[in-house]
Design a protein around this motif. Structure first.
Motif, short mmCIF file in Angstrom:
data_model
loop_
_atom_site.label_atom_id
_atom_site.label_comp_id
_atom_site.label_asym_id
_atom_site.label_seq_id
_atom_site.Cartn_x
_atom_site.Cartn_y
_atom_site.Cartn_z
N SER A 48 7.16 -0.65 5.60
CA SER A 48 7.18 0.76 6.00
C SER A 48 6.67 0.92 7.43
O SER A 48 7.20 1.72 8.22
CB SER A 48 6.33 1.59 5.04
OG SER A 48 6.88 1.56 3.73
N GLU A 52 8.80 2.50 10.46
CA GLU A 52 8.34 3.69 11.19
C GLU A 52 8.21 3.40 12.68
O GLU A 52 8.59 4.23 13.52
CB GLU A 52 6.99 4.15 10.64
CG GLU A 52 7.04 4.70 9.23
CD GLU A 52 7.66 6.08 9.15
OE1 GLU A 52 8.12 6.60 10.19
OE2 GLU A 52 7.70 6.65 8.04
N GLN A 147 8.73 3.01 -0.48
CA GLN A 147 8.55 3.39 0.93
C GLN A 147 7.30 4.23 1.08
O GLN A 147 6.88 4.93 0.16
CB GLN A 147 9.76 4.16 1.44
CG GLN A 147 11.05 3.36 1.49
CD GLN A 147 12.20 4.15 2.09
OE1 GLN A 147 12.00 5.12 2.82
NE2 GLN A 147 13.42 3.72 1.81
N ASP A 149 5.52 7.04 3.83
CA ASP A 149 5.66 7.90 5.01
C ASP A 149 4.30 7.99 5.69
O ASP A 149 3.43 8.76 5.29
CB ASP A 149 6.15 9.28 4.58
CG ASP A 149 6.39 10.21 5.76
OD1 ASP A 149 6.14 9.79 6.91
OD2 ASP A 149 6.81 11.36 5.54
#
Length: 296
Positions: A48, A52, A147, A149
């Protein structure tokens, strides 16, 4: 009797009870599965972060958008309290504390679960769920934590800053028991949101696409920002016992600002979390049992 027949192996002596060489089976540690899943989750975190950082501009833009939305929510209540002193028994800074707590819970949920829940229907439609069902790990774990965030954690930090400022305005000095209690109750609230959203996402097994239902539930998060005393009648009952939005943020903040008159609300929040989790798990198992793969 031959010499060879007199030679006994250690295993035969052990079976006869006359030997001391006992072969013990390796004992399985209770923490083995936990370490395994922790390692898997760490790998998912690493992926992740790489994803990002590959789109830094998008990452920063979403943080700015969420902060502007949070500032707009705060401004809305500033306007309301310019015309009144209380909403029920909630003062201005108590509501600011509630807004901060609600935003904190929502952003932690967004960081860990939101993307994964909304993508379940795509996994079903494209057939990628077939592959995930074959993995030697719990399928729900992989779907729920696939995932992360990272921007949600940054926005959650801004919510904590607002809560600290509101606490200073209220002259609150919460003890460590209250802080730990708040964190645990916030985790229970996140569990309620996750359970209900995963339950709704499981509808995709029958409808193939269910993003509208899932995002519709996400929009109901705004109700959690409001004091529970602002509602009456059927509306309050529905969002307390059917969709417990009014419990998720109100109960943790009541603990901090000394507004809990009895342990009933704490128990109700815990009971609703257990019920939502059990319903979510039952719906998931039923859905998987009737799943026939994308190719059939």
């Amino acid at each position: 009797m031959s010499r060879e027949s007199k030679i006994e192996s250690p295993e035969l002596r052990n079976r006869a009870g006359g030997g001391t060489d006992i072969a013990l089976a390796p004992r399985r540690s209770l923490f083995g599965p936990l370490r395994r899943y922790a390692a898997i989750y760490a790998a998912l975190w690493k992926n992740s972060i790489v994803r990002e950082m590959s789109f830094k501009a998008n990452f920063l833009l979403w943080i700015v958008v969420e902060m502007l939305w949070f500032a707009l929510q705060l401004s809305f209540f500033v306007v309301i309290y310019s015309h009144t002193e209380r909403i029920g028994t909630w003062t201005k800074w108590q509501v600011v504390m509630l807004l901060g707590a609600s935003h904190f819970i929502q952003q932690i949920f967004t960081a860990i679960f939101l993307t994964n829940c909304t993508q379940l229907s795509e996994l079903i439609r494209t057939g990628r769920l077939d592959f995930m069902l074959l993995l030697p790990v719990n399928t729900r774990f992989m779907i729920s934590f696939r995932q992360v965030d990272l921007g949600g954690f940054v926005n959650a930090a801004s919510a904590v800053a607002v809560m600290i400022y509101a606490g200073k305005q209220l002259h609150l000095t919460p003890g460590w028991e209250q802080v730990v209690g708040f964190v645990l109750l916030a985790a229970v609230g996140i569990l309620i949101h996750y359970s209900l959203m995963f339950l709704l996402a499981s509808v995709s097994f029958w409808t193939v696409r269910a993003q509208g239902i899932v995002w519709g539930y996400y929009n109901l998060f705004n109700i959690a920002r409001l004091p529970d005393e602002a509602f009456r009648g059927l509306f309050k009952a529905f969002f307390t016992f059917a969709l417990p939005m009014l419990l998720v943020s109100n109960v943790p903040v009541r603990l901090i600002v000394h507004k809990l008159s009895s342990p009933f609300e704490l128990l109700l929040l815990l009971v609703m979390a257990v019920i939502c989790l059990l319903l979510s798990e039952a719906t998931w198992r039923l859905s998987v049992r009737h799943y026939t793969s994308a190719s059939s």
